[in-house]
Motif scaffolding. Structure first.
Motif, PDB file in Angstrom:
ATOM      1  N   GLY A   1       0.837  -1.197   0.000  1.00  0.00           N
ATOM      2  CA  GLY A   1       0.000   0.000   0.000  1.00  0.00           C
ATOM      3  C   GLY A   1       0.869   1.242   0.000  1.00  0.00           C
ATOM      4  O   GLY A   1       1.635   1.461   0.941  1.00  0.00           O
ATOM      5  N   VAL A   2       0.743   2.045  -1.055  1.00  0.00           N
ATOM      6  CA  VAL A   2       1.515   3.277  -1.174  1.00  0.00           C
ATOM      7  C   VAL A   2       0.530   4.436  -1.180  1.00  0.00           C
ATOM      8  O   VAL A   2      -0.155   4.687  -2.179  1.00  0.00           O
ATOM      9  CB  VAL A   2       2.364   3.294  -2.460  1.00  0.00           C
ATOM     10  N   GLY A   3       0.421   5.125  -0.054  1.00  0.00           N
ATOM     11  CA  GLY A   3      -0.540   6.213   0.028  1.00  0.00           C
ATOM     12  C   GLY A   3      -0.824   6.596   1.470  1.00  0.00           C
ATOM     13  O   GLY A   3      -0.072   6.262   2.388  1.00  0.00           O
ATOM     14  N   GLY A   4      -1.941   7.273   1.662  1.00  0.00           N
ATOM     15  CA  GLY A   4      -2.362   7.686   2.990  1.00  0.00           C
ATOM     16  C   GLY A   4      -3.135   6.588   3.692  1.00  0.00           C
ATOM     17  O   GLY A   4      -3.102   5.419   3.305  1.00  0.00           O
ATOM     18  N   GLY A   5      -3.872   6.983   4.733  1.00  0.00           N
ATOM     19  CA  GLY A   5      -4.562   6.010   5.562  1.00  0.00           C
ATOM     20  C   GLY A   5      -5.607   5.192   4.841  1.00  0.00           C
ATOM     21  O   GLY A   5      -5.810   4.014   5.160  1.00  0.00           O
ATOM     22  N   VAL A   6      -6.285   5.781   3.870  1.00  0.00           N
ATOM     23  CA  VAL A   6      -7.286   5.020   3.107  1.00  0.00           C
ATOM     24  C   VAL A   6      -6.612   3.868   2.373  1.00  0.00           C
ATOM     25  O   VAL A   6      -7.080   2.723   2.410  1.00  0.00           O
ATOM     26  CB  VAL A   6      -8.032   5.943   2.123  1.00  0.00           C
ATOM     27  N   VAL A   7      -5.498   4.154   1.720  1.00  0.00           N
ATOM     28  CA  VAL A   7      -4.810   3.126   0.941  1.00  0.00           C
ATOM     29  C   VAL A   7      -4.251   2.028   1.836  1.00  0.00           C
ATOM     30  O   VAL A   7      -4.382   0.832   1.535  1.00  0.00           O
ATOM     31  CB  VAL A   7      -3.680   3.757   0.093  1.00  0.00           C
ATOM     32  N   THR A   8      -3.622   2.403   2.951  1.00  0.00           N
ATOM     33  CA  THR A   8      -3.060   1.361   3.821  1.00  0.00           C
ATOM     34  C   THR A   8      -4.161   0.540   4.484  1.00  0.00           C
ATOM     35  O   THR A   8      -4.004  -0.671   4.670  1.00  0.00           O
ATOM     36  CB  THR A   8      -2.105   1.957   4.876  1.00  0.00           C
ATOM     37  N   ASP A   9      -5.286   1.159   4.804  1.00  0.00           N
ATOM     38  CA  ASP A   9      -6.420   0.404   5.350  1.00  0.00           C
ATOM     39  C   ASP A   9      -6.932  -0.619   4.340  1.00  0.00           C
ATOM     40  O   ASP A   9      -7.157  -1.791   4.675  1.00  0.00           O
ATOM     41  CB  ASP A   9      -7.560   1.363   5.719  1.00  0.00           C
ATOM     42  N   ILE A  10      -7.132  -0.170   3.107  1.00  0.00           N
ATOM     43  CA  ILE A  10      -7.636  -1.057   2.061  1.00  0.00           C
ATOM     44  C   ILE A  10      -6.655  -2.199   1.812  1.00  0.00           C
ATOM     45  O   ILE A  10      -7.040  -3.373   1.735  1.00  0.00           O
ATOM     46  CB  ILE A  10      -7.858  -0.263   0.753  1.00  0.00           C
ATOM     47  N   THR A  11      -5.381  -1.846   1.701  1.00  0.00           N
ATOM     48  CA  THR A  11      -4.359  -2.853   1.400  1.00  0.00           C
ATOM     49  C   THR A  11      -4.263  -3.887   2.513  1.00  0.00           C
ATOM     50  O   THR A  11      -4.219  -5.099   2.261  1.00  0.00           O
ATOM     51  CB  THR A  11      -2.994  -2.187   1.185  1.00  0.00           C
ATOM     52  N   GLY A  12      -4.223  -3.424   3.752  1.00  0.00           N
ATOM     53  CA  GLY A  12      -4.130  -4.344   4.875  1.00  0.00           C
ATOM     54  C   GLY A  12      -5.349  -5.240   4.993  1.00  0.00           C
ATOM     55  O   GLY A  12      -5.233  -6.441   5.284  1.00  0.00           O
ATOM     56  N   PHE A  13      -6.526  -4.664   4.771  1.00  0.00           N
ATOM     57  CA  PHE A  13      -7.765  -5.443   4.851  1.00  0.00           C
ATOM     58  C   PHE A  13      -7.787  -6.513   3.760  1.00  0.00           C
ATOM     59  O   PHE A  13      -8.068  -7.688   4.026  1.00  0.00           O
ATOM     60  CB  PHE A  13      -8.978  -4.516   4.718  1.00  0.00           C
ATOM     61  N   LEU A  14      -7.471  -6.107   2.529  1.00  0.00           N
ATOM     62  CA  LEU A  14      -7.482  -7.057   1.421  1.00  0.00           C
ATOM     63  C   LEU A  14      -6.432  -8.148   1.625  1.00  0.00           C
ATOM     64  O   LEU A  14      -6.702  -9.329   1.375  1.00  0.00           O
ATOM     65  CB  LEU A  14      -7.237  -6.313   0.105  1.00  0.00           C
ATOM     66  N   ALA A  15      -5.252  -7.765   2.106  1.00  0.00           N
ATOM     67  CA  ALA A  15      -4.207  -8.760   2.356  1.00  0.00           C
ATOM     68  C   ALA A  15      -4.624  -9.764   3.419  1.00  0.00           C
ATOM     69  O   ALA A  15      -4.228 -10.933   3.379  1.00  0.00           O
ATOM     70  CB  ALA A  15      -2.910  -8.069   2.774  1.00  0.00           C
ATOM     71  N   SER A  16      -5.447  -9.332   4.360  1.00  0.00           N
ATOM     72  CA  SER A  16      -5.898 -10.216   5.435  1.00  0.00           C
ATOM     73  C   SER A  16      -6.867 -11.283   4.947  1.00  0.00           C
ATOM     74  O   SER A  16      -6.953 -12.359   5.533  1.00  0.00           O
ATOM     75  CB  SER A  16      -6.574  -9.393   6.540  1.00  0.00           C
ATOM     76  N   ILE A  17      -7.610 -10.981   3.876  1.00  0.00           N
ATOM     77  CA  ILE A  17      -8.667 -11.894   3.462  1.00  0.00           C
ATOM     78  C   ILE A  17      -8.429 -12.561   2.117  1.00  0.00           C
ATOM     79  O   ILE A  17      -9.031 -13.600   1.830  1.00  0.00           O
ATOM     80  CB  ILE A  17     -10.043 -11.181   3.438  1.00  0.00           C
ATOM     81  N   TYR A  18      -7.568 -12.003   1.276  1.00  0.00           N
ATOM     82  CA  TYR A  18      -7.314 -12.627  -0.026  1.00  0.00           C
ATOM     83  C   TYR A  18      -6.590 -13.954   0.186  1.00  0.00           C
ATOM     84  O   TYR A  18      -5.534 -14.007   0.819  1.00  0.00           O
ATOM     85  CB  TYR A  18      -6.480 -11.693  -0.902  1.00  0.00           C
ATOM     86  N   MET A  19      -7.170 -15.033  -0.318  1.00  0.00           N
ATOM     87  CA  MET A  19      -6.625 -16.374  -0.130  1.00  0.00           C
ATOM     88  C   MET A  19      -6.332 -16.667   1.347  1.00  0.00           C
ATOM     89  O   MET A  19      -5.362 -17.321   1.701  1.00  0.00           O
ATOM     90  CB  MET A  19      -5.355 -16.576  -0.976  1.00  0.00           C
TER      91      MET A  19
END
Length: 346
Positions: free
Chosen positions: A88-106
């Motif tokens: 995730g390269v960005g502000g809090g929205v991007v890191t939230d999205i990236t971390g959430f997706l990484a937690s649930i993808y596969m």
């Protein structure tokens, strides 16, 4: 400077005073997918060359199921697998999205963050919380899972707007209020412009804030106790943010003033200390008062994650540098908000 912190859900490597080139070692292009937003991509197009990059619209609206669903489909198209790292390269929205997706993808893939805003560097990217919103309900769905690394490249701060600088300082003031008055003392004798001209001093400040947060998170990663202290200013702050679409830091600033006034009534904070906080917020170009619809505010507060039936856990101050968790009836919070709306600036 570089060090690692081990939490129950994983170890995070912190790389302060680093640079973009280091990312190629941490997340080689052939094994990583970058997630960023339209603003960062437009400002720094050359940095993404060689990487598979997914771009979301800038702004809070991207923290949604729709965005997660869209990104997941694109990862499938990329044939991303369990060893693919999301960055995730960005502000809090991007890191939230990236971390959430990484937690649930596969059922979980590794992730790392490159925060590009001051708020992201001192707060949003740190601590492992990853969440998305459901309509008016902020961060209602989320996970707690630490990134593999957080890379700090201060060159990203050169393109921040005045609003984004103030946003970050709201969270910095929060850390001083709840844990370390030395941060407040440093801020009282400085300005945003002072830190902009002194990157080494700014880096020291960022590292100090990260240290405060890491100590709290390390003691209570799952937020069953002391981690709740990090919500100082956020309870009513999230309601301000949701209702009036004002920047996160501005909302937290307003929430801190409300919390200080409540602390005067509930935990013995002096009015002089409240004034110190208020003056600091003004100094860092943050709001301390605004008009609002109290009934709509209470509707959102009653859906806050920290509520318990007719009560809510509110973070208050005994004194500057010493916070506490106090369970308050919603009636008490409503009375305080009613007083705040008529009080104006002292």
């Amino acid at each position: 400077m570089q060090y690692a912190v081990t939490f129950p859900t994983g170890t995070t490597e912190y790389l302060f005073r680093s640079n973009w080139e280091k990312l190629k070692e941490l997340a080689p292009p052939d094994r990583a997918v970058i997630i960023t937003d339209s603003n960062v991509k437009e400002l720094y197009p050359e940095r993404f060359e060689g990487y598979r990059t997914l771009v979301v619209p800038a702004g809070e609206k991207s923290k949604s199921f729709h965005t997660i669903n869209d990104l997941a489909h694109k990862l499938i198209h990329f044939q991303a697998h369990r060893k693919t790292m999301l960055v995730g390269v960005g502000g809090g929205v991007v890191t939230d999205i990236t971390g959430f997706l990484a937690s649930i993808y596969m059922r979980g893939v590794p992730c790392g963050f490159v925060p590009t805003t001051l708020l992201g560097m001192v707060d949003a990217a740190v601590g492992g919380k990853n969440g998305i919103n459901i309509e008016l309900h902020k961060n209602m769905l989320g996970t707690i899972r630490q990134p593999k690394f957080i890379l700090y490249d201060a060159s990203f701060l050169s393109t921040l707007t005045d609003t984004e600088w103030s946003n970050g300082f709201a969270e910095i003031i929060k850390y001083g209020c709840i844990s370390d008055v030395r941060i407040l003392n440093m801020l009282e004798s400085s300005t945003i412009q002072y830190f902009q001209k002194r990157p080494d001093t700014l880096n020291d400040l960022i590292m100090g804030c990260v240290d405060v947060k890491n100590k709290i998170v390390h003691a209570d990663e799952g937020e069953t106790g002391v981690r709740k202290l990090l919500n100082f200013g956020h309870t009513s702050g999230h309601a301000f943010e949701t209702l009036y679409h004002i920047p996160h830091g501005y909302s937290v600033a307003l929430g801190m003033v409300v919390a200080c006034r409540l602390s005067e009534e509930q935990t013995g904070l002096s009015s002089a200390e409240t004034e110190i906080v208020r003056q600091l917020l003004v100094r860092y170009q943050l709001p301390t008062h605004r008009k609002y619809d109290i009934h709509k505010m209470m509707e959102i507060l009653r859906m806050d994650k920290k509520r318990n039936a007719e009560e809510v856990d509110y973070i208050l101050l005994h004194k500057l540098g010493k916070a506490c968790i106090k369970t308050l009836p919603f009636e008490t919070v409503e009375t305080a908000l009613s007083s705040f709306i008529h009080a104006g600036q002292r």
